[in-house]
Design an enzyme around this catalytic site. Structure first.
Site, PDB file in Angstrom:
ATOM      1  N   GLY A   1       0.828  -1.206   0.000  1.00  0.00           N
ATOM      2  CA  GLY A   1       0.000   0.000   0.000  1.00  0.00           C
ATOM      3  C   GLY A   1       0.857   1.249   0.000  1.00  0.00           C
ATOM      4  N   ASN A   2       0.236   2.388   0.205  1.00  0.00           N
ATOM      5  CA  ASN A   2       1.001   3.628   0.354  1.00  0.00           C
ATOM      6  C   ASN A   2       0.306   4.527   1.372  1.00  0.00           C
ATOM      7  OD1 ASN A   2      -0.815   5.578  -1.077  1.00  0.00           O
ATOM      8  ND2 ASN A   2      -0.445   4.149  -2.766  1.00  0.00           N
TER       9      ASN A   2
END
Ligand SMILES: Cc1cc2nc3c(=O)[nH]c(=O)nc-3n(C[C@H](O)[C@H](O)[C@H](O)COP(=O)(O)O)c2cc1C
Length: 415
Positions: free
Chosen positions: A219-220
């Protein structure tokens, strides 16, 4: 554009009402200003008159040289009663700042000045932005007066918390930024009078998650705040807004249609489905650039070790610009790490065929992903505009302003 009646009462924040008048006038609205006697001890009527291009009125016994007309309109052939005419002609009335004293008068229905009589006579949407010392604001009398006004349908714009005018004091009582006041006033305008009525806006927000196994993902750190601020700002301007939210924990703004997605592939599919009916696309989401080439169907065990092979995800922005039709405006976002970020964003805009790129410098921890503030550079075919550090709401307004200008230049509707 709309006719906004601005009431200014006598508090320190009266200087911010000048900026409100400037922004509303720049935005194409006709603005007339009413000041309390006390307000003129804080700011001069001449400043308002110069900004809005119309006389300021204080007393209900003054003759209105414009006979109740708003800037850009023809005055009527007769001489109407001032406090009734402006109230009848406006599309919305905003009192900002509203002092504790003026709030008390309005709650009591007092009518002893041009401002208070006009407020009482006004049947258009009425908004009030109280601004005062935090103890004055918290006092039971002020709170009861505001509750009474709310019950009567007046929209109270909550003051912000922060540093107050009195030295060293901090608390709730600050007048919100003029951009936000204008956005709230515009949101209260009747349909047909809002600047983006009829415009369809698609906003993507958040960060995608690319699965590794059923419980893990790549993810980020994108929180979706910037996209939410953009969706809210566009909706306030009257646009029909769809928000594609990738793992956004925040609620969507009122009136905004929301589509939840997780991965970059889902984001791409949702954006492709929505794009054909979109006038303005704002790609604020941070889709992953890579995903796991294979995904385990069961949770992987630590003992088995993990070697990940990644493959690139689809380039969503480039795919959408390739299918664009006339009248569609596309705004992409780029998160770059300092250095020659502007050059890279400029190159990205051209390569992807976007009308504008909003550049975020992610090397500064005070702005960006999870922060409530941001600072951006807007890059379009004509050059760059820097928007200094401000709340994400204010940054959203700046992005929409520039997008609207680009649409107007291209001959597009609204904006
Ligand atoms: C320096 C100074 C600053 C003031 N700032 C505020 C203020 O921010 N908010 C407020 O409610 N009253 C403030 N007051 C008090 C109002 O000016 C006073 O209540 C006045 O009667 C308000 O009149 P009006 O509501 O008719 O404009 C301030 C007074 C002074 C002297």
């Amino acid at each position: 554009m709309a006719r906004i009646l601005l009431g200014v009462s006598g508090g320190i924040a009266a200087y911010k009402a000048l900026e409100f008048a400037r922004l509303a006038t720049l935005g194409g609205h006709g603005v007339r200003v009413l000041m309390s006697e006390t307000a003129s001890r804080f700011v001069g009527a001449a400043s308002f008159e110069g900004i809005v291009g119309a006389p300021v009125l204080v007393s209900e016994f003054e003759r209105d040289p414009m006979r109740g007309a708003f800037p850009g309109e023809e005055p009527p052939g007769h001489d109407p009663i001032g406090h009734l005419e402006l109230a009848a002609n406006c599309d919305a009335m905003l009192v900002a700042p509203a002092t504790a004293n003026t709030v008390a008068k309005l709650a009591a229905g007092a009518a002893d000045s041009m401002l208070t009589t006009s407020f009482l006579a006004c049947t258009a949407p009425r908004l009030l932005a109280p601004a005062m010392n935090d103890r004055m604001y918290a006092d039971a009398a002020t709170q009861a007066n505001l509750a009474t006004l709310r019950e009567r349908g007046v929209e109270v714009i909550e003051p912000d918390e922060g540093r107050l005018a009195s030295r060293g004091e901090y608390g709730r009582g600050r007048l919100p930024d003029p951009e936000r006041l204008l956005a709230r006033a515009e949101a209260a305008l009747p349909a047909g009078e809002r600047p983006w009525d009829g415009l369809r806006v698609l906003v993507t927000a958040g960060g995608t998650r690319e699965p590794i196994d059923p419980v893990r993902f790549i993810g980020n750190r994108s929180s979706g705040r910037m996209g939410i601020a953009l969706a809210a700002a566009a909706a306030r301007r009257g646009a029909e807004v769809t928000l594609i939210a990738a793992n956004v924990a925040l609620p969507e703004p009122a009136g905004v249609r929301r589509i939840d997605v997780e991965s970059a592939a889902q984001l791409a599919a949702a954006a492709e489905a929505e794009f054909p009916r979109t006038h303005l696309l704002l790609m604020a989401a941070a889709p992953a650039d890579f995903r796991a080439a294979t995904t385990a169907t069961e949770k992987m065990a630590r003992a088995d070790g993990l070697e990940l092979r990644l493959e690139p995800t689809e380039d969503i922005l480039a795919a959408l610009t390739a299918t664009r039709a006339e009248g569609q405006t596309i705004v992409g976002f780029a998160a770059e790490h300092g250095g020659d970020g502007v050059d890279r964003a400029r190159e990205k805009r051209q390569r992807k065929g976007a009308d504008m790129i909003v550049l975020n410098d992610v090397s500064d921890p005070a702005i960006g992903f999870e922060s409530s503030e941001n600072a951006v550079t807007l890059i379009d075919a004509e050059g760059e505009v820097e928007v200094p550090i401000a709340s994400k709401d204010a940054i959203a307004e700046a992005i929409l302003d520039r997008s609207g200008q680009l649409r107007a230049k291209a001959g597009g509707p609204a904006g």
